[in-house]
Design a protein around this motif. Structure first.
Motif, PDB file in Angstrom:
ATOM      1  N   LYS A  38       0.814  -1.271  -0.014  1.00 31.47           N
ATOM      2  CA  LYS A  38      -0.176   0.025   0.088  1.00 31.47           C
ATOM      3  C   LYS A  38       0.908   1.259   0.002  1.00 31.47           C
ATOM      4  O   LYS A  38       1.687   1.454   0.699  1.00 31.47           O
ATOM      5  CB  LYS A  38      -0.939   0.044   1.312  1.00 31.47           C
ATOM      6  CG  LYS A  38      -1.798   1.041   1.344  1.00 31.47           C
ATOM      7  CD  LYS A  38      -2.976   1.055   0.421  1.00 31.47           C
ATOM      8  CE  LYS A  38      -3.709   2.327   0.368  1.00 31.47           C
ATOM      9  NZ  LYS A  38      -4.769   2.377  -0.637  1.00 31.47           N
ATOM     10  N   HIS A  39       0.542   2.047  -0.729  1.00 29.30           N
ATOM     11  CA  HIS A  39       1.269   3.384  -0.804  1.00 29.30           C
ATOM     12  C   HIS A  39       0.357   4.667  -0.539  1.00 29.30           C
ATOM     13  O   HIS A  39      -0.848   4.446  -0.865  1.00 29.30           O
ATOM     14  CB  HIS A  39       1.912   3.830  -2.226  1.00 29.30           C
ATOM     15  CG  HIS A  39       2.620   2.858  -3.021  1.00 29.30           C
ATOM     16  ND1 HIS A  39       2.296   1.758  -3.717  1.00 29.30           N
ATOM     17  CD2 HIS A  39       3.865   2.724  -2.843  1.00 29.30           C
ATOM     18  CE1 HIS A  39       3.315   0.819  -3.936  1.00 29.30           C
ATOM     19  NE2 HIS A  39       4.318   1.531  -3.622  1.00 29.30           N
ATOM     20  N   TYR A  40       0.911   5.448  -0.067  1.00 30.20           N
ATOM     21  CA  TYR A  40       0.337   6.813  -0.009  1.00 30.20           C
ATOM     22  C   TYR A  40       0.768   7.949  -0.818  1.00 30.20           C
ATOM     23  O   TYR A  40       1.951   8.261   0.025  1.00 30.20           O
ATOM     24  CB  TYR A  40       0.045   7.261   1.496  1.00 30.20           C
ATOM     25  CG  TYR A  40      -0.795   6.479   2.380  1.00 30.20           C
ATOM     26  CD1 TYR A  40      -2.329   6.221   2.564  1.00 30.20           C
ATOM     27  CD2 TYR A  40      -0.034   5.670   3.397  1.00 30.20           C
ATOM     28  CE1 TYR A  40      -2.817   5.294   3.076  1.00 30.20           C
ATOM     29  CE2 TYR A  40      -0.573   4.711   4.367  1.00 30.20           C
ATOM     30  CZ  TYR A  40      -2.034   4.770   4.228  1.00 30.20           C
ATOM     31  OH  TYR A  40      -2.813   3.664   5.156  1.00 30.20           O
ATOM     32  N   LEU A  46       3.017  -0.134   3.324  1.00 31.72           N
ATOM     33  CA  LEU A  46       3.101  -1.485   3.449  1.00 31.72           C
ATOM     34  C   LEU A  46       3.885  -2.093   2.111  1.00 31.72           C
ATOM     35  O   LEU A  46       3.435  -1.623   1.123  1.00 31.72           O
ATOM     36  CB  LEU A  46       1.563  -1.905   3.326  1.00 31.72           C
ATOM     37  CG  LEU A  46       1.257  -3.125   4.380  1.00 31.72           C
ATOM     38  CD1 LEU A  46       1.872  -2.902   5.980  1.00 31.72           C
ATOM     39  CD2 LEU A  46      -0.030  -3.621   4.427  1.00 31.72           C
ATOM     40  N   ALA A  47       4.716  -2.936   2.482  1.00 32.07           N
ATOM     41  CA  ALA A  47       5.519  -3.459   1.416  1.00 32.07           C
ATOM     42  C   ALA A  47       5.517  -4.884   1.162  1.00 32.07           C
ATOM     43  O   ALA A  47       6.333  -5.625   2.270  1.00 32.07           O
ATOM     44  CB  ALA A  47       6.965  -2.740   1.440  1.00 32.07           C
ATOM     45  N   ASP A  48       4.883  -5.545   0.319  1.00 31.29           N
ATOM     46  CA  ASP A  48       5.118  -7.097  -0.029  1.00 31.29           C
ATOM     47  C   ASP A  48       4.898  -7.921   1.196  1.00 31.29           C
ATOM     48  O   ASP A  48       5.779  -8.910   1.524  1.00 31.29           O
ATOM     49  CB  ASP A  48       6.429  -7.129  -0.501  1.00 31.29           C
ATOM     50  CG  ASP A  48       6.863  -6.698  -1.746  1.00 31.29           C
ATOM     51  OD1 ASP A  48       5.760  -6.986  -2.760  1.00 31.29           O
ATOM     52  OD2 ASP A  48       7.642  -5.740  -2.040  1.00 31.29           O
ATOM     53  N   THR A  71      -2.273   0.628   8.804  1.00 30.30           N
ATOM     54  CA  THR A  71      -2.499   0.427   7.135  1.00 30.30           C
ATOM     55  C   THR A  71      -2.938  -1.047   6.935  1.00 30.30           C
ATOM     56  O   THR A  71      -3.898  -1.404   6.247  1.00 30.30           O
ATOM     57  CB  THR A  71      -1.236   0.706   6.629  1.00 30.30           C
ATOM     58  OG1 THR A  71      -1.131   2.165   6.704  1.00 30.30           O
ATOM     59  CG2 THR A  71      -1.463   0.610   5.062  1.00 30.30           C
ATOM     60  N   PHE A  72      -2.050  -1.878   7.675  1.00 28.59           N
ATOM     61  CA  PHE A  72      -2.553  -3.400   7.385  1.00 28.59           C
ATOM     62  C   PHE A  72      -4.027  -3.825   7.774  1.00 28.59           C
ATOM     63  O   PHE A  72      -4.761  -4.446   7.124  1.00 28.59           O
ATOM     64  CB  PHE A  72      -1.482  -4.268   8.275  1.00 28.59           C
ATOM     65  CG  PHE A  72      -1.632  -5.837   8.063  1.00 28.59           C
ATOM     66  CD1 PHE A  72      -1.121  -6.368   7.011  1.00 28.59           C
ATOM     67  CD2 PHE A  72      -2.312  -6.335   9.103  1.00 28.59           C
ATOM     68  CE1 PHE A  72      -1.456  -7.568   7.041  1.00 28.59           C
ATOM     69  CE2 PHE A  72      -2.790  -7.683   8.886  1.00 28.59           C
ATOM     70  CZ  PHE A  72      -2.022  -8.645   7.819  1.00 28.59           C
ATOM     71  N   ARG A  80      -9.740   0.266   3.029  1.00 27.11           N
ATOM     72  CA  ARG A  80      -8.961   0.902   2.048  1.00 27.11           C
ATOM     73  C   ARG A  80      -8.645  -0.168   0.870  1.00 27.11           C
ATOM     74  O   ARG A  80      -8.542  -1.386   1.035  1.00 27.11           O
ATOM     75  CB  ARG A  80      -7.539   1.134   2.802  1.00 27.11           C
ATOM     76  CG  ARG A  80      -7.595   2.426   3.473  1.00 27.11           C
ATOM     77  CD  ARG A  80      -6.286   3.025   3.987  1.00 27.11           C
ATOM     78  NE  ARG A  80      -6.336   4.340   4.573  1.00 27.11           N
ATOM     79  CZ  ARG A  80      -5.875   4.322   5.639  1.00 27.11           C
ATOM     80  NH1 ARG A  80      -5.459   3.386   6.634  1.00 27.11           N
ATOM     81  NH2 ARG A  80      -6.085   5.816   6.385  1.00 27.11           N
ATOM     82  N   ALA A  81      -8.421   0.424  -0.350  1.00 24.86           N
ATOM     83  CA  ALA A  81      -7.952  -0.242  -1.489  1.00 24.86           C
ATOM     84  C   ALA A  81      -6.590  -0.901  -1.413  1.00 24.86           C
ATOM     85  O   ALA A  81      -5.726  -0.173  -0.921  1.00 24.86           O
ATOM     86  CB  ALA A  81      -8.423   0.165  -2.750  1.00 24.86           C
ATOM     87  N   VAL A  82      -6.458  -2.136  -1.606  1.00 21.81           N
ATOM     88  CA  VAL A  82      -4.948  -2.565  -1.829  1.00 21.81           C
ATOM     89  C   VAL A  82      -4.463  -2.222  -3.170  1.00 21.81           C
ATOM     90  O   VAL A  82      -5.143  -2.329  -4.435  1.00 21.81           O
ATOM     91  CB  VAL A  82      -5.319  -4.377  -1.917  1.00 21.81           C
ATOM     92  CG1 VAL A  82      -3.927  -4.977  -2.253  1.00 21.81           C
ATOM     93  CG2 VAL A  82      -5.890  -4.991  -0.878  1.00 21.81           C
ATOM     94  N   ASP A  83      -3.201  -1.861  -3.068  1.00 23.23           N
ATOM     95  CA  ASP A  83      -2.403  -1.532  -4.409  1.00 23.23           C
ATOM     96  C   ASP A  83      -1.986  -2.668  -5.201  1.00 23.23           C
ATOM     97  O   ASP A  83      -2.104  -2.570  -6.304  1.00 23.23           O
ATOM     98  CB  ASP A  83      -1.509  -0.456  -4.084  1.00 23.23           C
ATOM     99  CG  ASP A  83      -1.772   0.833  -3.575  1.00 23.23           C
ATOM    100  OD1 ASP A  83      -2.859   1.243  -3.828  1.00 23.23           O
ATOM    101  OD2 ASP A  83      -0.983   1.815  -2.946  1.00 23.23           O
TER     102      ASP A  83
END
Ligand SMILES: Nc1ncnc2c1ncn2[C@@H]1O[C@H](COP(=O)(O)OP(=O)(O)OP(=O)(O)O)[C@@H](O)[C@H]1O
Ligand SMILES: [Mg+2]
Length: 335
Positions: A38-40, A46-48, A71-72, A80-83
């Motif tokens: 997830k990016h803002y 959140l990364a991988d 965020t998780f 929230r939408a997953v990137d």
């Protein structure tokens, strides 16, 4: 975020198409996340992140402020939408618009999700209705919730007259009125006194004993140590370590630490301590991390020869704080 949460519950009307096809057999795992990202804007929150939860696990997500815990949680709660990446619930791809999947999840948000101008009972009735409860089942669950939150005597009082701890307790029971199989608790004890904290621990432990799978985020290692059967350490959006407490401690290059009182007698022997491992001086103590393979009896025999009394020494097991320090080079508190 809170309005977001209720708005989402209110949207429980239609279901959009969502493919079930996954390579995981249903029901073997309550939750699987794969490469969750997830990016803002430019910030990677959140990364991988990848792991799975078996039914009945009590999983701790431990990390400092800004690590990515909320965020998780908000991705798993469908807020929230997953990137990138995917979320599977009981082997099926998670689609937040699906009523039957959302009903499997309970979410205790970090920010209190309560209407302060309603009473405790009115809040629980409202949440119960949003989760689709009606009639006698709704009355029963509201009564159980008030009891579990130890708020029966205050049921008709407005939430704005409640203390922080009372609000926290109500916030948790509101999330489990529909008896979710997976409960997400985002720092549920922040800002509460030890008594309310214990009441919250006992409540989540009871839910866990009844079979609820729990994801519990915290930046208190004591909470993760007490409650969780498995712990993930997160920082800067990355899952840095994952395992039971014992597994995480095993990765440390030392097993015990010896704290040595700092006084004139011990100051004169710092060189002797150094023969047994690495010594770090703090304000009040020397901390000795024994070298690999050392039997502590060797150290204490030497201390006896130096006529240093045992009361100067305390042997401590390493903690999650040490694991965090080992992984990141910084302390959980000042991270
Ligand atoms: N809505 C948002 N817009 C932009 N950045 C955000 C937003 N929400 C969170 N962030 C950023 O994403 C990162 C992770 O935040 P997150 O709230 O997930 O951390 P956290 O582990 O829950 O922290 P805390 O312990 O303080 O609650 C932080 O750097 C934060 O500033
Ligand atoms: Mg948070």
């Amino acid at each position: 975020m809170w309005e977001h949460h209720t708005a989402h519950l209110l949207q429980w009307t239609g279901e959009r198409f969502c493919s079930d096809l996954t390579d995981e057999p249903a029901f073997c795992r309550v939750l699987t996340v794969r490469d969750l990202t997830k990016h803002y804007g430019p910030l990677v929150a959140l990364a991988d992140v990848s792991f799975s939860l078996e039914p009945g696990e009590f999983f701790g997500l431990l990390g400092p402020n800004g690590a990515g815990k909320t965020t998780f949680m908000s991705l798993i709660a469908g807020l929230r939408a997953v990137d990138r990446g995917e979320i599977l619930l009981h082997g099926k791809r998670f689609c937040p618009d699906r009523l039957e999947q959302r009903a499997q999840i309970g979410y205790v948000p970090q920010e209190l999700a309560l209407y302060v101008d309603l009473t405790a009972e009115e809040n629980l009735r409202l949440f119960g209705q949003l989760y689709g409860l009606r009639g006698s089942l709704l009355r029963e669950r509201v009564a159980e919730g008030l009891h579990a939150a130890q708020l029966e005597a205050r049921r008709h009082d407005l939430v704005k007259t409640f203390s922080g701890g009372m609000r926290r307790r109500l916030n948790i029971v509101a999330a489990v009125l529909h008896r979710p199989q997976l409960l997400l608790c985002d720092e549920p004890t922040v800002g509460v006194d030890p008594q309310s904290r214990n009441a919250i621990f006992e409540f989540v432990e009871k839910l866990h004993a009844e079979g609820t799978t729990i994801v519990y985020s915290t930046h208190y290692m004591e909470e993760a140590t007490r409650l969780c059967s498995r712990i993930g350490i997160i920082d800067h959006g990355k899952l840095l370590a994952l395992g039971t407490l014992d597994e995480l401690l095993e990765e440390l290059p030392f097993t015990e630490q010896i704290r040595i009182a700092r006084n004139d007698a011990t100051a004169a022997q710092v060189g002797a301590f150094g023969e047994f491992g690495n010594v770090v001086a703090t304000d009040e103590t020397y901390v000795l991390r024994p070298r690999a393979g050392l039997h502590l009896s060797e150290f204490f025999a030497a201390m006896e020869r130096l006529e240093l009394p045992y009361r100067y020494f305390t042997v401590t097991r390493p903690t999650l704080e040490n694991v965090f320090l080992h992984r990141t080079g910084k302390s959980l508190r000042d991270a």
